[in-house]
Structure formats: C-alpha cells, structure tokens
Scaffold this motif. Sequence first.
Motif, PDB file in Angstrom:
ATOM      1  N   ALA A 151       0.743  -1.201   0.126  1.00 25.20           N
ATOM      2  CA  ALA A 151      -0.041  -0.074   0.002  1.00 25.20           C
ATOM      3  C   ALA A 151       0.949   1.362   0.088  1.00 25.20           C
ATOM      4  O   ALA A 151       0.466   2.296  -0.682  1.00 25.20           O
ATOM      5  CB  ALA A 151      -0.776  -0.057   0.995  1.00 25.20           C
ATOM      6  N   GLY A 152       1.990   1.226   0.880  1.00 22.19           N
ATOM      7  CA  GLY A 152       2.896   2.390   0.797  1.00 22.19           C
ATOM      8  C   GLY A 152       3.267   2.836  -0.481  1.00 22.19           C
ATOM      9  O   GLY A 152       3.579   3.528  -1.146  1.00 22.19           O
ATOM     10  N   GLU A 153       4.011   1.422  -1.111  1.00 22.43           N
ATOM     11  CA  GLU A 153       4.355   1.765  -2.498  1.00 22.43           C
ATOM     12  C   GLU A 153       3.706   2.192  -3.534  1.00 22.43           C
ATOM     13  O   GLU A 153       4.263   3.015  -4.345  1.00 22.43           O
ATOM     14  CB  GLU A 153       5.150   0.482  -2.953  1.00 22.43           C
ATOM     15  N   ARG A 154       2.426   1.490  -3.529  1.00 18.19           N
ATOM     16  CA  ARG A 154       1.268   2.235  -4.533  1.00 18.19           C
ATOM     17  C   ARG A 154       1.220   3.725  -4.093  1.00 18.19           C
ATOM     18  O   ARG A 154       0.855   4.605  -5.288  1.00 18.19           O
ATOM     19  CB  ARG A 154       0.197   1.387  -4.154  1.00 18.19           C
ATOM     20  N   TRP A 155       1.055   4.103  -2.890  1.00 14.36           N
ATOM     21  CA  TRP A 155       0.717   5.521  -2.530  1.00 14.36           C
ATOM     22  C   TRP A 155       1.864   6.345  -3.027  1.00 14.36           C
ATOM     23  O   TRP A 155       1.702   7.460  -3.759  1.00 14.36           O
ATOM     24  CB  TRP A 155       0.726   5.681  -1.231  1.00 14.36           C
ATOM     25  N   LEU A 156       3.235   5.814  -2.948  1.00 12.14           N
ATOM     26  CA  LEU A 156       4.296   6.906  -3.319  1.00 12.14           C
ATOM     27  C   LEU A 156       4.305   6.841  -4.970  1.00 12.14           C
ATOM     28  O   LEU A 156       4.570   7.912  -5.530  1.00 12.14           O
ATOM     29  CB  LEU A 156       5.720   6.224  -2.984  1.00 12.14           C
ATOM     30  N   ALA A 157       3.935   5.835  -5.627  1.00 12.08           N
ATOM     31  CA  ALA A 157       3.797   5.936  -7.000  1.00 12.08           C
ATOM     32  C   ALA A 157       2.698   6.972  -7.542  1.00 12.08           C
ATOM     33  O   ALA A 157       2.802   7.538  -8.332  1.00 12.08           O
ATOM     34  CB  ALA A 157       3.490   4.386  -7.773  1.00 12.08           C
ATOM     35  N   SER A 158       1.650   7.042  -6.538  1.00 12.67           N
ATOM     36  CA  SER A 158       0.574   7.746  -6.975  1.00 12.67           C
ATOM     37  C   SER A 158       0.980   9.319  -6.970  1.00 12.67           C
ATOM     38  O   SER A 158       0.285  10.126  -7.581  1.00 12.67           O
ATOM     39  CB  SER A 158      -0.713   7.468  -6.295  1.00 12.67           C
ATOM     40  N   ILE A 159       1.830   9.666  -6.281  1.00 10.71           N
ATOM     41  CA  ILE A 159       2.039  10.926  -5.926  1.00 10.71           C
ATOM     42  C   ILE A 159       3.678  11.346  -6.638  1.00 10.71           C
ATOM     43  O   ILE A 159       4.011  12.277  -6.759  1.00 10.71           O
ATOM     44  CB  ILE A 159       2.581  11.526  -4.633  1.00 10.71           C
ATOM     45  N   GLY A 160       3.960  10.193  -7.651  1.00  7.27           N
ATOM     46  CA  GLY A 160       4.968  10.386  -8.579  1.00  7.27           C
ATOM     47  C   GLY A 160       6.326  10.235  -8.067  1.00  7.27           C
ATOM     48  O   GLY A 160       7.493  10.649  -8.824  1.00  7.27           O
ATOM     49  N   LEU A 161       6.504   9.451  -6.995  1.00  6.98           N
ATOM     50  CA  LEU A 161       7.805   9.178  -6.496  1.00  6.98           C
ATOM     51  C   LEU A 161       8.201   8.144  -7.272  1.00  6.98           C
ATOM     52  O   LEU A 161       7.662   7.037  -6.677  1.00  6.98           O
ATOM     53  CB  LEU A 161       7.668   9.195  -5.058  1.00  6.98           C
ATOM     54  N   GLU A 162       9.408   8.102  -7.581  1.00  7.93           N
ATOM     55  CA  GLU A 162       9.796   6.723  -8.452  1.00  7.93           C
ATOM     56  C   GLU A 162      10.405   5.941  -7.273  1.00  7.93           C
ATOM     57  O   GLU A 162      11.092   6.229  -6.303  1.00  7.93           O
ATOM     58  CB  GLU A 162      11.070   7.202  -9.296  1.00  7.93           C
ATOM     59  N   GLN A 163      10.356   4.537  -7.491  1.00 10.72           N
ATOM     60  CA  GLN A 163      11.007   3.424  -6.553  1.00 10.72           C
ATOM     61  C   GLN A 163      12.415   3.880  -6.356  1.00 10.72           C
ATOM     62  O   GLN A 163      13.209   4.020  -7.363  1.00 10.72           O
ATOM     63  CB  GLN A 163      10.519   2.041  -7.083  1.00 10.72           C
ATOM     64  N   GLY A 164      12.614   3.756  -5.340  1.00  9.65           N
ATOM     65  CA  GLY A 164      14.191   3.869  -4.791  1.00  9.65           C
ATOM     66  C   GLY A 164      14.520   5.341  -4.521  1.00  9.65           C
ATOM     67  O   GLY A 164      15.793   5.662  -4.107  1.00  9.65           O
ATOM     68  N   SER A 165      13.702   6.221  -4.934  1.00 10.70           N
ATOM     69  CA  SER A 165      14.100   7.818  -4.618  1.00 10.70           C
ATOM     70  C   SER A 165      14.119   8.025  -3.145  1.00 10.70           C
ATOM     71  O   SER A 165      13.370   7.438  -2.369  1.00 10.70           O
ATOM     72  CB  SER A 165      12.878   8.536  -5.043  1.00 10.70           C
ATOM     73  N   PRO A 166      15.166   8.721  -2.528  1.00 16.04           N
ATOM     74  CA  PRO A 166      15.275   8.864  -1.358  1.00 16.04           C
ATOM     75  C   PRO A 166      14.324   9.737  -0.655  1.00 16.04           C
ATOM     76  O   PRO A 166      13.942  10.726  -1.128  1.00 16.04           O
ATOM     77  CB  PRO A 166      16.698   9.526  -1.020  1.00 16.04           C
ATOM     78  N   TYR A 167      14.029   9.582   0.805  1.00 11.53           N
ATOM     79  CA  TYR A 167      13.050  10.597   1.322  1.00 11.53           C
ATOM     80  C   TYR A 167      13.326  10.423   2.797  1.00 11.53           C
ATOM     81  O   TYR A 167      13.736   9.507   3.534  1.00 11.53           O
ATOM     82  CB  TYR A 167      11.445  10.101   0.883  1.00 11.53           C
ATOM     83  N   VAL A 168      13.117  11.514   3.490  1.00 14.73           N
ATOM     84  CA  VAL A 168      13.413  11.898   4.991  1.00 14.73           C
ATOM     85  C   VAL A 168      12.038  12.257   5.497  1.00 14.73           C
ATOM     86  O   VAL A 168      11.276  13.093   4.944  1.00 14.73           O
ATOM     87  CB  VAL A 168      14.242  13.134   4.964  1.00 14.73           C
ATOM     88  N   THR A 169      11.827  11.651   6.704  1.00 11.40           N
ATOM     89  CA  THR A 169      10.647  12.114   7.514  1.00 11.40           C
ATOM     90  C   THR A 169      10.880  13.069   8.509  1.00 11.40           C
ATOM     91  O   THR A 169      12.123  13.390   8.919  1.00 11.40           O
ATOM     92  CB  THR A 169       9.997  10.870   8.436  1.00 11.40           C
ATOM     93  N   LEU A 170       9.937  14.465   8.502  1.00 10.02           N
ATOM     94  CA  LEU A 170      10.103  15.518   9.679  1.00 10.02           C
ATOM     95  C   LEU A 170       9.259  15.331  10.603  1.00 10.02           C
ATOM     96  O   LEU A 170       8.101  15.461  10.228  1.00 10.02           O
ATOM     97  CB  LEU A 170      10.259  16.688   8.735  1.00 10.02           C
ATOM     98  N   HIS A 171       9.775  15.514  11.713  1.00 10.81           N
ATOM     99  CA  HIS A 171       8.315  15.767  12.774  1.00 10.81           C
ATOM    100  C   HIS A 171       9.169  16.669  14.103  1.00 10.81           C
ATOM    101  O   HIS A 171      10.141  16.726  14.255  1.00 10.81           O
ATOM    102  CB  HIS A 171       8.146  14.406  13.634  1.00 10.81           C
ATOM    103  N   MET A 172       7.955  17.743  14.024  1.00 12.38           N
ATOM    104  CA  MET A 172       8.249  18.799  15.026  1.00 12.38           C
ATOM    105  C   MET A 172       7.441  18.968  16.128  1.00 12.38           C
ATOM    106  O   MET A 172       6.158  19.050  15.706  1.00 12.38           O
ATOM    107  CB  MET A 172       8.564  20.218  14.211  1.00 12.38           C
ATOM    108  N   ARG A 173       7.746  18.904  17.204  1.00 16.63           N
ATOM    109  CA  ARG A 173       6.641  18.942  18.360  1.00 16.63           C
ATOM    110  C   ARG A 173       6.280  20.070  18.505  1.00 16.63           C
ATOM    111  O   ARG A 173       7.334  21.019  18.897  1.00 16.63           O
ATOM    112  CB  ARG A 173       7.188  18.193  19.700  1.00 16.63           C
ATOM    113  N   GLU A 174       5.262  20.790  18.322  1.00 21.64           N
ATOM    114  CA  GLU A 174       4.753  22.152  18.476  1.00 21.64           C
ATOM    115  C   GLU A 174       4.097  22.603  19.692  1.00 21.64           C
ATOM    116  O   GLU A 174       3.605  21.729  20.477  1.00 21.64           O
ATOM    117  CB  GLU A 174       3.620  22.400  17.312  1.00 21.64           C
TER     118      GLU A 174
END
Length: 416
Positions: A151-174
């Motif tokens: 499901a995650g791979e399908r979602w990434l493909a749906s937003i145009g992110l190619e398989q193997g493209s690097p990504y970072v998660t960002l979380h900031m406690r507000e």
Amino acid sequence: MDVETLLGELRKPETLTLLGRALEPHLKDGARTLVYPMPYADAIGHLAPEPHYLASLYGPEYDRIVLLTPPRAVSTMKRPLYDLLARDFGMAETQHVPLLLLRDLDRGIVQMGPFDLCLVHTHKFYRAYTQHRAARKPLVHLRLDDEMRAAGERWLASIGLEQGSPYVTLHMREEGYAHDAGSAPYGKLRTVDPANSRPAVDWLVEAGYTVFRLGGEKSEPFTHPSGKVIDLPHDPRAEDFLDIYLMATCSFSLNCQSGPEALARAFGRPSVNTNLLPTVMSHHLGSDIFLFKPLYRGDSTTPLSYEEQLSCMLPNRLVSGPLPDQDWYAEHGFRAEDCSADDLLAAVQEMHALLGDGPAPDDAANARFVVMSKSYEDQIRDNEIARFQGNDVYAYAHNMGTLSAAWAGLNPWFLA
C-alpha cells in the motif's frame, strides 16, 4: 492508583476473571506466554517502542508475547500500528484500569498458571532495555507486513515518487500540543520552532530528497515552494497508515524528543535526534546522531556545559518514563532554547555524508561525551534513590548513537 489498591484489585476473583477473558483467545496449550500491560498504548511514544523492547528482551524466552492494552477503538489509538503489531503479538483489550496498571506493582515476572505476567515498572523496564543494549545483545525491530508495504509503495507511485528515490521524515513537536490534558505539562520543554528546520529542508530538497512532514491534524501548516516537501497533516492525498510506513522505510528521520521518534527506532531506521534534553533513558540506535537544546539557568546568557548539567543531575530529573520534569526545571530556574537553524542544517548534512559513505567525522567530541557520561553513571550507580527508581543506568555511557560532530563544533561550550 497506589500499590495497595492495585494488590487488592488483583486479589478479587472478578478481576482475575476479567483478565482470563481478555487473554483466553491469545493463549495456546504448551506455549510459553508473557503478558505485558500497556496502560498508555494509545500514545505512539509507548505503542511504538515498548513492543520492540519486549521482543528484544524476552522474545528468545517466550513463544508468544501478549500486549494488554486499552481497546483498539479508543479515539487516540494509532490503529494502523495496532493492527500491524497484531501480526506478531497477541493484542488483548480491556477497559479495566487496574489491570492495565498492574505493572506499577513492580513485582518482576510473575507466573500465573498458563502465562507469565510482566509486572515491571516502566522505569525498570526501560532500565533493562538499556542494559540489554549496553551488553550489545540482539535487537528485534518491528516489521512492515506485505499488505502495508504494498500500500505504501502504491501511494508513493501515485504522487509520482519513483521507486528507490530517497526521502526523509520530519517531525516537530509544536507549542500547545498534548496527547491529553494530563500530559500537557510534560511537553513544554520539548517543543521546537518549525522555522528552524527550513534551511535543512531546503538543503535536503536540493540534495534530491523528498521530505514528508508528519504531524497531527491540528499542526500548523508547513508550507514550502517545492513539491518535494509534502505536509502530510494538510495534504488531501494523505492516508492514516503513512506515518508508520514512511518511518519504517525512510532514508532517515529528522525529529525531536517526542513520541514519533520512537517509530523510526522501533523499525530500525536512522535518525537525526534534535533538541534533546538529557535523560538516563536516551535509547538511540547505533546509526543515530543527536544534538541537545542549549540550557540556561537564571538570568545567565551562557549555556550550561554538559559537565554543569550532570552536576545538577539533570538526566535523573524525570517524570513518567523518559520525560524531563518540567516542574523541577521551572522551580530551579532552568530554561531551554531551541537548536538553531545552523545546528539542524549541519546535522542533516552530517547524516547525509554518513549514509553516503563519506569521510567519518572526527570522533573526539563523542569520545569525550561518552567518558563524561560514564563518570556520571558511576555516581548514580551508588545513589539509593536512583537505584530504587530504576534510574541508575545511563544510556549515554554505553555508546548509544553518536553526538553530532557538526553540532559539537558549532557549540564548543557543551563539552568545555
């Protein structure tokens, strides 16, 4: 709830009947089963790390581990993670508060017929995990199942992110965030200014990363001109399972001292842990780098060095779990400031270089940090109060993660 009240509840036949009913579907003849009460399972900072800790500590000894939790249906429960855990753990639900609080009895592991009940207080449970890590014993991380991964791979493909493209998660406690009214005071010291992360985010985009900002629906929008920065709390394409999937598969996470950081750790992903306050239970992975908030006392404009922080026993000024005691800090005139934008940018660049097999940073700062941490552990090991509370083992004395060399260079006052 005090210990005597809990003991009285446990002796009641009706309490044991409720426990048996909750556990019955998860017990198998001949299987050695450990049951662990999780009263705060609806908080991601407990639901993510504690099963990982349990499996690492007790997995080899037991055929099955059962988590006794509040009902899955409670509004604050992270249900995608709950359902993922149900693949590898028994998930027994109860609304009976005394049963959920039984670990506060702190009686160790108690045999109760067909199962063992883990009645280990939170601090001592975390202490056991620190010792496990200090001994360099194997870790058991959480895993995605095939369904969530697909499901995650399908979602990434749906937003145009190619398989193997690097990504970072960002979380900031507000500022203003609280899991519930009771937890609000515990978060004041740990909030961060989202604006300080913008130069790091700009650099990540230029370096070819997509950045996924994680947060709740009440998070302030994190706008950015690049389409490679996706503000999931306000993106109509977002789905509820994505923070689990993205934390489990990211190149690394850029986060702070707040519950979601535990997701990256539980799945074995590297983190840049920023804006930390010292606690004895700082369980970084070996692949993590970390940096601290500057701390001041009174009207001083000079930050407290690490040695000064240790002299005040700040790592032991805790409330529930590894949370700094806001009231104690305020009462004794301590105040914290956020890491600067330059701090975050330098640490992100350092992590990028580490992941890219770049030259290893100078280890001198981390080596000095560990030596000072070991000296502190020598002090608290003989402290009766710390030992009684389960706070007499200091994670930083055992090379868990690495003090950011870039941050140490920018902030020489810390190890002065």
